[in-house]
Scaffold this active site. Sequence first.
Site, PDB file in Angstrom:
ATOM      1  N   CYS A 170      39.281 -57.770   3.464  1.00  0.00           N
ATOM      2  CA  CYS A 170      39.931 -56.649   4.137  1.00  0.00           C
ATOM      3  C   CYS A 170      41.366 -56.922   4.546  1.00  0.00           C
ATOM      4  O   CYS A 170      42.014 -56.061   5.134  1.00  0.00           O
ATOM      5  CB  CYS A 170      39.090 -56.208   5.336  1.00  0.00           C
ATOM      6  SG  CYS A 170      37.469 -55.631   4.795  1.00  0.00           S
ATOM      7  N   HIS A 310      44.402 -53.414  13.283  1.00  0.00           N
ATOM      8  CA  HIS A 310      43.296 -53.397  12.320  1.00  0.00           C
ATOM      9  C   HIS A 310      42.286 -52.362  12.799  1.00  0.00           C
ATOM     10  O   HIS A 310      41.827 -51.537  12.036  1.00  0.00           O
ATOM     11  CB  HIS A 310      42.687 -54.791  12.210  1.00  0.00           C
ATOM     12  CG  HIS A 310      41.612 -54.892  11.181  1.00  0.00           C
ATOM     13  ND1 HIS A 310      41.851 -54.693   9.837  1.00  0.00           N
ATOM     14  CD2 HIS A 310      40.278 -55.156  11.288  1.00  0.00           C
ATOM     15  CE1 HIS A 310      40.704 -54.838   9.170  1.00  0.00           C
ATOM     16  NE2 HIS A 310      39.747 -55.118  10.017  1.00  0.00           N
ATOM     17  N   GLU A 321      40.836 -58.517  18.276  1.00  0.00           N
ATOM     18  CA  GLU A 321      42.207 -58.122  17.983  1.00  0.00           C
ATOM     19  C   GLU A 321      43.022 -57.912  19.266  1.00  0.00           C
ATOM     20  O   GLU A 321      44.196 -58.298  19.340  1.00  0.00           O
ATOM     21  CB  GLU A 321      42.134 -56.834  17.181  1.00  0.00           C
ATOM     22  CG  GLU A 321      43.450 -56.242  16.881  1.00  0.00           C
ATOM     23  CD  GLU A 321      43.318 -55.122  15.875  1.00  0.00           C
ATOM     24  OE1 GLU A 321      42.243 -54.482  15.806  1.00  0.00           O
ATOM     25  OE2 GLU A 321      44.289 -54.890  15.170  1.00  0.00           O
ATOM     26  N   LYS A 342      42.578 -46.132  11.291  1.00  0.00           N
ATOM     27  CA  LYS A 342      41.216 -46.063  10.754  1.00  0.00           C
ATOM     28  C   LYS A 342      40.407 -44.992  11.478  1.00  0.00           C
ATOM     29  O   LYS A 342      39.392 -44.528  10.977  1.00  0.00           O
ATOM     30  CB  LYS A 342      40.528 -47.429  10.867  1.00  0.00           C
ATOM     31  CG  LYS A 342      41.122 -48.475   9.926  1.00  0.00           C
ATOM     32  CD  LYS A 342      40.305 -49.755   9.913  1.00  0.00           C
ATOM     33  CE  LYS A 342      40.949 -50.838   9.051  1.00  0.00           C
ATOM     34  NZ  LYS A 342      42.149 -51.444   9.638  1.00  0.00           N
ATOM     35  N   HIS A 347      38.031 -46.994   6.951  1.00  0.00           N
ATOM     36  CA  HIS A 347      38.356 -48.371   6.578  1.00  0.00           C
ATOM     37  C   HIS A 347      38.125 -48.537   5.077  1.00  0.00           C
ATOM     38  O   HIS A 347      36.992 -48.658   4.625  1.00  0.00           O
ATOM     39  CB  HIS A 347      37.463 -49.323   7.373  1.00  0.00           C
ATOM     40  CG  HIS A 347      37.795 -50.782   7.172  1.00  0.00           C
ATOM     41  ND1 HIS A 347      38.775 -51.218   6.307  1.00  0.00           N
ATOM     42  CD2 HIS A 347      37.260 -51.900   7.732  1.00  0.00           C
ATOM     43  CE1 HIS A 347      38.830 -52.537   6.344  1.00  0.00           C
ATOM     44  NE2 HIS A 347      37.927 -52.970   7.190  1.00  0.00           N
ATOM     45  N   PHE A 406      36.555 -60.247   6.174  1.00  0.00           N
ATOM     46  CA  PHE A 406      35.438 -61.125   5.834  1.00  0.00           C
ATOM     47  C   PHE A 406      35.996 -62.304   5.028  1.00  0.00           C
ATOM     48  O   PHE A 406      36.865 -62.141   4.180  1.00  0.00           O
ATOM     49  CB  PHE A 406      34.396 -60.382   5.002  1.00  0.00           C
ATOM     50  CG  PHE A 406      33.512 -59.466   5.797  1.00  0.00           C
ATOM     51  CD1 PHE A 406      33.747 -59.233   7.143  1.00  0.00           C
ATOM     52  CD2 PHE A 406      32.430 -58.829   5.202  1.00  0.00           C
ATOM     53  CE1 PHE A 406      32.930 -58.396   7.875  1.00  0.00           C
ATOM     54  CE2 PHE A 406      31.596 -57.983   5.917  1.00  0.00           C
ATOM     55  CZ  PHE A 406      31.849 -57.764   7.249  1.00  0.00           C
TER      56      PHE A 406
END
Lengths: 423, 404, 88
Positions: A170, A310, A321, A342, A347, A406
């Site tokens: 991501c 993010h 975050e 998002k 996402h 990830f």
Amino acid sequence: MNRRRVVITGIEVIAPGGVGKDRFWDLLSNGRTATRGITFFDPSPFRSQVAAEADFDPYAHGLTPQEIRRMDRAAQFAVVAARTAVADSGLSLDALDPYRVAVAVGSAVGATMGLDQEYRVVSDGGRLDLVDHTYAPPHLYNHMVPSSFATEVAWAVGAQGPSTVVSTGCTSGIDSVGYAAELIREGSADVVVAGSSDAPISPITMACFDAIKATTPRHDEPERASRPFDATRNGFVLGEGAAFFVLEELEAARARGTHVYAEIAGYATRSNAYHMTGLRPDGAEMAEAIRIALDEARLNAGEVDYVNAHGSGTKQNDRHETAAVKRSLGEHAYRTPMSSIKSMVGHSLGAIGSIEIAASALAMEHDVVPPTANLHRPDPECDLDYVPITAREQRTDAVLTVGSGFGGFQSAMVLAAPWRSPR
Amino acid sequence: MSTRTVVTGIGVTAPNGLGTDHWWSATCGGKNGIARITRFDPSAYPAKLAGQVPGFQAEQHLSSRLLPQTDRVTRLSLVAADWALADAGITPADLPDFDMGVMTASSAGGFEFGQGELRNLWARGAGHVSAYQSFAWFYAVNSGQISIRHGMKGPSGVVVSEGAGGLDAIAQARRQIRKGTPLIVTGAVDASICPWGWVGQLATGKLSTSDDPTGAYLPFDRDAAGYVPGEGGAILITEDGEAARARGARVYGEIAGYGATMDPRPGSGREPGLRAAITLALADAALDPAQVDVVFADGAADPAADRTEAEAITAVFGQRAVPVTVPKTMTGRLYSGSGPLDLAAALLAIRDGVIPPTVHIDPCRDYALDLVITAARPATLRTALVLARGAGGFNSAMVVRATH
Amino acid sequence: MAGTAFTLDDLKRTLRQAAGVAEGVDLDGDILDTDFDALGYESLALLEAGSLVEREYGIALDEEAVNDARTPRAFIDAVNTHLTSTTA
């Protein structure tokens, strides 16, 4: 020797709720959301049944029937967005040495939609372990190895410089653009067509995120399903799309008198070396990436006007975050607006980093910070200014955009107005 | 650019040898690793041969905690990385965590794992898909797992450019070292010899359908008729030259030059990009063609692609002016694993003064190449060029040279 | 399987299949009240274990209960709540 500075001179976005960067910006600046109940397939077997789908007609964007057949949806996004970004830049690539024009495409999951569909056929619905090659289409290998995306983009724009796909989960969408900027800085290319694309809204993706309960099970109000930083959030909403850019060396862009959106002033990626899906709550590695990106940009933390988060909408991410931004920006974190688009476009895995770079550049262009939609009641552990519900007009000359993925990847990029005088 | 990037560790998992020593002696001895597929029954498929890594028992090397969440490709990568670190004399726990990164390439990720979960989804239902599917199949998995295993928090990443990707990853490692990270684990391993991966590869139409393990993959031979896929590759430890010297590391050689290009779009009539990639790599290394002692060729075993490569080599070096070899005739084409494995071979060739052979081929006389065939050739070597191409037009060239 | 209680042995078998066993951990020791962290199982491993249980026993576990289960005893209780309620 002055280091070569890299600027964005062309942008195109294919996102849920808006194909084209103007529609995309209209969605963001008005705080509308593009999440909806899944229409691509019957979502009823799945825990999560919402997604942010793009209304994309490849024929309307000039792809030929053969191109459409051989390209996965994500490759189609990439080619259309890349071509349009080049047109936006006003560059005539045919007039350049093709070996000086490079391509960098980010994608987390490649042609996952095409693979899911073709597996179903060659395995006859999962019945055959020894899957039947006579039912495989000739382009199956292009789905298997997503470097085909870079090939398609290179062919589409006539590039013959160093080209690749950057696949870091991501953070792919930030890392592909960071990689591209490095090619120009080191002198390996003069122009890079860079961006990222993913089209993961497919049964196998829904099933794998169901299995780790990462996507939201809330589908009573699809348009309100993505709620980063809100106390009631419970997972992300899968999206799809692409954003592409034309990157050039600053002096070359100035010499041809073209519009410059933003400078890619700093970039770094670091890894948490902790867990394939888990995050340590202290955000130390993302903070380190931010610190290095700011340093490369020669910016103080206090000069950041906006943090493009993010903000996936999982508890783990939002807290991680928030901690990382506090750790890197210090007290300034509390004074800096930080929002997650998002909440509006979902996402899109490897694509979202580039889409967020586009949002950041457009925020600078318009001096407007996009909001975090659906944020009514912030998680008490997330106590920064997340720009709830409504966009905010403010001078925006320096933007920090971050990503977390990830595999443990943590990436940060600083966009700055190139006309800003250096410190 | 004064920072030099050197290779200090090599870890190999290859079809003709598991572990660097086994593989290297097999490679110098011309030992073939191509055989009929044993990992599944290939009878129904037109191509039945592959280069399979023999005797790899993951549970002998990895904790049972890792096994449910890893594809074979990740297990091979983790073990190769362990061996490369040991070979370099590096104990990661002793180094600052942000001073180490991981840059690998992948072509197909954990494709066999993906097949298993696609089967679970379509044959049994959505609730049967593993929690590990969210990362075990994806292209970034090897870099992620290596970074976690060794606590490496520096810059990490993954590139995908099919067969050229392994060299592109090493180039990306060199960039990170130049930017200040002292150690990068790099290279690549690919492994997708499972029915679903096989069907994907068959779709290229470029696989050899010969049943003869010694006659199926014949690059630069008049009978070239496709390639044999393999699995495996090499993981390398690359370091800042000064840092390596300061710790007294044994250095295999330096990554001295790199160039990458794309072929033009089909039908353009323009020259393929391989020659330009070679020229760029030599310029990057500040070398004249005459200073290159050996070329490790890509060896597509497709007549048109072989001609392109032969012409590129002769255009740069002259006719029969430099020894050329294709050790992957013993392993099959390992996708992104091939470039790093050839780079490892080039470094060991320099060390041992020997060029490993290209086996099984009878060179086509149309190509003006000095191919090292049948048996290894002793030679004094300082500089080697490694070529790697990827389906879709990727050309990468890398120069390594001795540092002593 | 229906009607059978979910035991520690069932859990150990499930964990081994779902996530293996960390080095230095003895699952056959006295682990009933040992924190999963100490046994080397993080949330992902427990999610996979929960999925295996759901498939094997044909039940849907309570997500919160499984998520909150920090020890084998709590996990087993969370499963048995469903086994008894579905077979009652």
